[in-house]
Design an enzyme around this catalytic site. Structure first.
Site, PDB file in Angstrom:
ATOM      1  N   GLU A   1      28.635  72.870  25.418  1.00 48.18           N
ATOM      2  CA  GLU A   1      29.744  71.930  25.301  1.00 48.18           C
ATOM      3  C   GLU A   1      30.748  72.116  26.433  1.00 48.18           C
ATOM      4  O   GLU A   1      31.261  71.137  26.981  1.00 48.18           O
ATOM      5  CB  GLU A   1      30.462  72.101  23.954  1.00 48.18           C
ATOM      6  CG  GLU A   1      29.591  71.858  22.748  1.00 48.18           C
ATOM      7  CD  GLU A   1      28.895  73.111  22.223  1.00 48.18           C
ATOM      8  OE1 GLU A   1      28.570  73.131  21.030  1.00 48.18           O
ATOM      9  OE2 GLU A   1      28.661  74.067  23.003  1.00 48.18           O
TER      10      GLU A   1
ATOM     11  N   HIS B   1      29.209  77.750  27.656  1.00 45.06           N
ATOM     12  CA  HIS B   1      28.351  77.212  26.606  1.00 45.06           C
ATOM     13  C   HIS B   1      28.023  75.757  26.943  1.00 45.06           C
ATOM     14  O   HIS B   1      28.618  75.156  27.833  1.00 45.06           O
ATOM     15  CB  HIS B   1      29.056  77.289  25.259  1.00 45.06           C
ATOM     16  CG  HIS B   1      29.101  78.659  24.684  1.00 45.06           C
ATOM     17  ND1 HIS B   1      29.458  78.895  23.379  1.00 45.06           N
ATOM     18  CD2 HIS B   1      28.830  79.885  25.216  1.00 45.06           C
ATOM     19  CE1 HIS B   1      29.406  80.188  23.129  1.00 45.06           C
ATOM     20  NE2 HIS B   1      29.032  80.808  24.231  1.00 45.06           N
TER      21      HIS B   1
ATOM     22  N   CYS C   1      30.486  76.705  18.328  1.00 47.28           N
ATOM     23  CA  CYS C   1      31.170  77.972  18.053  1.00 47.28           C
ATOM     24  C   CYS C   1      32.689  77.758  18.060  1.00 47.28           C
ATOM     25  O   CYS C   1      33.177  76.662  18.339  1.00 47.28           O
ATOM     26  CB  CYS C   1      30.773  79.006  19.098  1.00 47.28           C
ATOM     27  SG  CYS C   1      31.496  78.699  20.737  1.00 47.28           S
TER      28      CYS C   1
ATOM     29  N   CYS D   1      34.016  76.485  21.585  1.00 50.64           N
ATOM     30  CA  CYS D   1      33.712  75.083  21.863  1.00 50.64           C
ATOM     31  C   CYS D   1      34.448  74.164  20.895  1.00 50.64           C
ATOM     32  O   CYS D   1      34.925  73.097  21.286  1.00 50.64           O
ATOM     33  CB  CYS D   1      32.210  74.854  21.821  1.00 50.64           C
ATOM     34  SG  CYS D   1      31.353  75.784  23.128  1.00 50.64           S
TER      35      CYS D   1
ATOM     36  N   SER E   1      25.433  73.726  16.214  1.00 50.81           N
ATOM     37  CA  SER E   1      26.784  73.735  15.648  1.00 50.81           C
ATOM     38  C   SER E   1      27.747  74.464  16.594  1.00 50.81           C
ATOM     39  O   SER E   1      27.452  75.577  17.037  1.00 50.81           O
ATOM     40  CB  SER E   1      26.730  74.438  14.287  1.00 50.81           C
ATOM     41  OG  SER E   1      27.960  74.404  13.630  1.00 50.81           O
TER      42      SER E   1
END
Length: 141
Positions: free
Chosen positions: A48, A46, A75, A78, A73
């Protein structure tokens, strides 16, 4: 946030999911990344996670002084990494297309700010509309 948006747009242009992130320490970007699940065939990369990976190994004292910017936002995966490394601040581009684990982060003392950025919303709305199968895969549906 603009650097995270730039990363998200790069991911979209590569055929991936338009989520970008940057890790900032003392006003300097030390790690940047974007969701590369499609491009790398990765189940975990992802935005991040990519930014953290690209920052490289850092002492705990550095993470504890960082802010992570993310266009969406975070998950649960992350958010777990944010908690694991003790990153105290998260700036979120938007949470209207997906509400991640912001409450969990706040409950653990992380300062979470949501910008409701229209560019971030637009990127995700376009992706969900044009590539819904990728989005469902990314969020585990």
């Amino acid at each position: 946030m603009q650097a995270a948006i730039d990363e998200a747009e790069l991911g979209w242009n590569e055929g991936g999911i338009p989520i970008g992130s940057v890790l900032v320490h003392e006003g300097t970007i030390i790690g940047r990344g974007h969701n590369r699940r499609v491009q790398n065939g990765s189940p975990t990369l992802h935005g991040e996670m990519d930014a953290l990976e690209n920052a490289g190994r850092l002492p705990a004292s550095v993470y504890k002084e960082c802010t992570i910017y993310t266009t969406l936002s975070p998950c649960s995966m992350c958010s777990g990494a944010i908690l694991l490394y003790g990153i105290p601040r998260v700036i979120v581009g938007e949470n209207s297309t997906f509400l991640g684990e912001e409450d969990l982060l706040r409950s653990r003392g992380v300062d979470v700010t949501v910008l409701d950025d229209p560019t971030c919303v637009g990127l995700m709305e376009r992706m969900i509309r044009e590539r819904p199968e990728l989005w469902n895969e990314d969020i585990g549906e």
